[in-house]
Design an enzyme around this catalytic site. Structure first.
Site, PDB file in Angstrom:
ATOM      1  N   SER A   1       0.827  -1.207   0.000  1.00 23.03           N
ATOM      2  CA  SER A   1       0.000   0.000   0.000  1.00 23.03           C
ATOM      3  C   SER A   1       0.867   1.265   0.000  1.00 23.03           C
ATOM      4  CB  SER A   1      -0.892  -0.032   1.241  1.00 23.03           C
ATOM      5  OG  SER A   1      -1.916   0.917   1.141  1.00 23.03           O
TER       6      SER A   1
ATOM      7  N   HIS B   1       0.594  -0.297   7.927  1.00 19.72           N
ATOM      8  CA  HIS B   1       0.057  -1.466   7.232  1.00 19.72           C
ATOM      9  C   HIS B   1       1.071  -2.593   7.162  1.00 19.72           C
ATOM     10  CE1 HIS B   1      -3.874  -0.680   5.549  1.00 19.72           C
ATOM     11  NE2 HIS B   1      -3.535   0.556   5.276  1.00 19.72           N
TER      12      HIS B   1
ATOM     13  N   ASP C   1     -10.781   3.747   3.697  1.00 21.69           N
ATOM     14  CA  ASP C   1     -10.432   2.369   4.034  1.00 21.69           C
ATOM     15  C   ASP C   1     -11.623   1.628   4.645  1.00 21.69           C
ATOM     16  OD1 ASP C   1      -7.832   2.608   3.187  1.00 21.69           O
ATOM     17  OD2 ASP C   1      -7.011   3.035   5.169  1.00 21.69           O
TER      18      ASP C   1
ATOM     19  N   GLU D   1      -1.643   4.847  -5.219  1.00 19.96           N
ATOM     20  CA  GLU D   1      -2.863   4.135  -4.823  1.00 19.96           C
ATOM     21  C   GLU D   1      -3.842   5.108  -4.152  1.00 19.96           C
ATOM     22  OE1 GLU D   1      -2.233   1.502  -1.580  1.00 19.96           O
ATOM     23  OE2 GLU D   1      -4.071   0.360  -1.939  1.00 19.96           O
ATOM     24  N   HIS D   2      -3.366   5.789  -3.102  1.00 25.25           N
ATOM     25  CA  HIS D   2      -4.160   6.810  -2.415  1.00 25.25           C
ATOM     26  C   HIS D   2      -3.528   8.160  -2.707  1.00 25.25           C
ATOM     27  CE1 HIS D   2      -4.381   3.173   0.264  1.00 25.25           C
ATOM     28  NE2 HIS D   2      -5.669   3.408   0.121  1.00 25.25           N
TER      29      HIS D   2
ATOM     30  N   HIS E   1     -19.292 -11.381 -46.584  1.00 27.38           N
ATOM     31  CA  HIS E   1     -19.786 -10.304 -45.724  1.00 27.38           C
ATOM     32  C   HIS E   1     -20.691  -9.374 -46.533  1.00 27.38           C
ATOM     33  CE1 HIS E   1     -16.859 -11.643 -42.783  1.00 27.38           C
ATOM     34  NE2 HIS E   1     -17.227 -10.692 -41.935  1.00 27.38           N
TER      35      HIS E   1
ATOM     36  N   GLN F   1      -0.545   5.076   6.886  1.00 24.57           N
ATOM     37  CA  GLN F   1      -0.092   4.317   5.724  1.00 24.57           C
ATOM     38  C   GLN F   1       1.010   3.358   6.120  1.00 24.57           C
ATOM     39  OE1 GLN F   1      -1.622   4.643   2.654  1.00 24.57           O
ATOM     40  NE2 GLN F   1      -0.510   2.727   2.509  1.00 24.57           N
TER      41      GLN F   1
END
Lengths: 416, 416
Positions: free
Chosen positions: B224, B249, B347, B313-314, B406, B246
């Site tokens: 993360s 984690h 979150d 990510e964030h 076609h 952060q």
């Protein structure tokens, strides 16, 4: 030749086996990674007999290509491009939406185009200007600032003209696995892309799968196919014509007619034989018909079940109430509703896309559209009041998961 | 400890190397493919020391789990679930839209949920009930009829309660690469799924990448991270709290502050040191801070460029005009706007998703949402008039590509 078909295990059977080419594709990828442009030039020489050197398609070549293409075709490409643009414009999401879901808690989604994408357009013995439009136009409509196209050398004038009509001015004459490697890894002249789209043979597909960690792809590609659900109201000559159109693509193409009307299946068979006699691509069609045929379902529900197990690339609904059936039937790449909607229209000019998932992959992937070329970011905006409204829940769950600093990041703000 | 950071090559550095585990993950996959449930039971015994046999989580176990969980937490999970459901409901597309783009030519898109999906919820030493909600609720909102959850044995009561609150009644206590293999391939008790979503360690990620041809995945997962753009108006204690949240984690987590205000970077550093003293997960945080730090940009445009190269990510925007910055900044998984929007809210409980692309993958993939659980089929309906309007173009392009059948499939209908 037109016969009952056992569709059990359809998806597995239709999935091409790339294992036989993985070794040589890995070598091609290594060459491009190691030697860059020089590797590309050498591979084009080896596989395509191309001695022209640089893969870059120059602006003056595109201008010259216009002189070699019939004006009627240029007009047809422009008309197709306009319809494809129109339909893909309709798919666009707002670039930002926000909604206050409770006082002080505003949530939403921001949509952005990818930074750079690569379109692979097959070539070689035939030219596929339609695939240029189908891959590049959705990217352009999505707002992708950098779009490049790779197509096997030497590069047909029709393909070059289509590039220009699609609004792409970055093209390379490089094909096969080496083109995919160049776009996924990057060379001195071909910049690395975020995503590669477009159809290709087993080498192209293998390279796309192997390089998926370096550039995302649209979906695994495979031989084209059509599923038709029809009833006694259907015109057998229309169905036969659709089957033949599907079959002429490739010896591996396949068609499945699912019907509750055994008589219709027979009539379609007779029409196929009649039409086949004068079909220019008879040999290819005969090979494709070998994996094609019909299923007699005992009722409508069974017909739907059979088709859902196939999840065909193209689904044609030629029944009395096609709009009702459209709501009931499961996954399919692109759906052609009613008697006057041959798949050929979607292949070229109705505006929908012809880059579609095959072999049952329609149950997982969507046909190429604007969304393939965008990312969505979730957005949240809290005020002091909003933070207070959800703060207790956040703190409780963070503590329960043992993440004290998460709880503290809320607390420090609530203390003011 | 809080120091200037060189963010060059960020994406590559952050992408975990799965090559070290590929061999053992391939063996695990082979075992599950060969031995099915028996293989799973053996692997759970070997890797998780689980002797409980069957991986099936029974309804009565979920009922019992409720007794072991604090009522306040059950309430918090229910409140979070309600917000997540609300936001994901807002994302839903119409199941079918059609528009007549010219007389007789109607085009549109039909959206369908996937048939069956699998959610992976990490476990082991900690419980992640929030991840149950974040993976299962979007699938449920999308309308996926079959949702299963795999989580490492023995399965925490909080996780089981969250399953029930998310509306999922099919759960298995099996973790790691073997869980991914079971869902992608199928065993006697665990049915094969179309797509697997959810975070996991390097074994889980390697299995997801290796099995991508058999079940699609959300996106490659990694440690993360947060990117923060802040100016002199930002509160350093808020930023420090977000950095610590952060960092707690995982030792591999990372935070990057990009600011034009060198003084702010210093103040954040002092706050980090102050807060760290009392942080329960101090050791993990210190390790994560080793890959974290700040970048002093010379102006706003440079700050945006630095952050765009990260595509975090964030992304937290703690500046005087965050709404303007929201429009200017590039790809990010989830964006947190303004001082009162800590990442911790996303979150757990604001309603947005926390399953997000890391390591720059936000430039290619979108965070988990309802769209991940749907396929789109393009739809076309032509009348005789519509077919006539586009027929010439289709015939011309089909003939140009050498596909006569076609063209004939259009002609046979125009002849009436």
């Amino acid at each position: 030749m037109w016969k009952p078909l056992d569709t059990r295990g359809w998806r597995e059977r239709r999935r091409g086996d790339i294992s036989g080419v993985l070794g040589s594709v890995r070598e091609i990828i290594d060459t491009v990674r190691r030697d860059g442009d020089a590797g590309l030039i050498e591979l084009s020489r080896r596989f395509d007999g191309f001695e022209g050197g640089s893969p870059v398609i120059l602006p003056e070549e595109i201008e010259e290509a216009y002189d070699e293409v019939d004006d009627r075709l240029i007009e047809a490409l422009c008309e197709a491009e306009a319809r494809i643009t129109h339909f893909h414009e309709l798919q666009k999401s707002r670039s930002l939406w926000l909604e206050e879901i409770e006082p002080g808690v505003t949530l939403g989604v921001r949509t952005r185009p990818l930074d750079r994408v690569g379109c692979y357009v097959p070539g070689g013995r035939a030219a596929y200007p339609s695939t240029v439009l189908m891959t590049a136009v959705p990217a352009r409509v999505a707002g992708v600032p950098e779009i490049c196209i790779c197509t096997p050398p030497p590069g047909d004038p029709l393909t070059l003209v289509a590039m220009d009509i699609a609004g792409v001015n970055e093209g390379y004459r490089v094909g096969g696995a080496q083109a995919i490697a160049a776009m996924a890894i990057g060379t001195e002249t071909i910049g690395k892309v975020a995503k590669i789209v477009g159809p290709g043979n087993v080498y192209v597909t293998a390279a796309k799968m192997l390089l998926r960690g370096e550039a995302e792809i649209d979906f695994p590609a495979g031989p084209s196919e059509i599923g038709i659900i029809a009833d006694m109201t259907a015109d057998p000559s229309y169905i036969a014509a659709d089957v033949l159109a599907q079959a002429e693509h490739d010896p591996h193409s396949a068609s499945v007619l699912v019907t509750t009307d055994a008589g219709l299946a027979d009539r379609v068979g007779r029409e196929i034989e009649r039409m086949l006699a004068s079909a220019p691509r008879k040999e290819i069609i005969e090979k494709a018909l070998a994996h094609s045929g019909y299923v007699i379902a005992s009722n409508r529900a069974e017909a739907i079940r059979v088709m859902d197990a196939i999840a065909p690339e193209h689904l044609s609904l030629q029944v009395a109430d096609p709009m009702a059936l459209l709501q009931e039937v499961g996954h399919a790449g692109s759906i052609f509703v009613g008697p006057y909607t041959p798949v050929a229209c979607g292949d070229y000019a109705s505006g929908t896309n012809h880059v579609l998932p095959t072999a049952g992959y329609a149950s997982v992937y969507s046909g190429l559209d604007v969304h393939h070329f965008c990312t969505r970011s979730q957005v949240q905006i809290l005020t002091e009041e909003g933070l207070d409204a959800i703060g207790d829940v956040v703190e409780a769950l963070a503590e329960a998961e043992g993440l004290a600093a998460h709880a503290e990041s809320v607390r420090v703000r609530r203390r003011g």
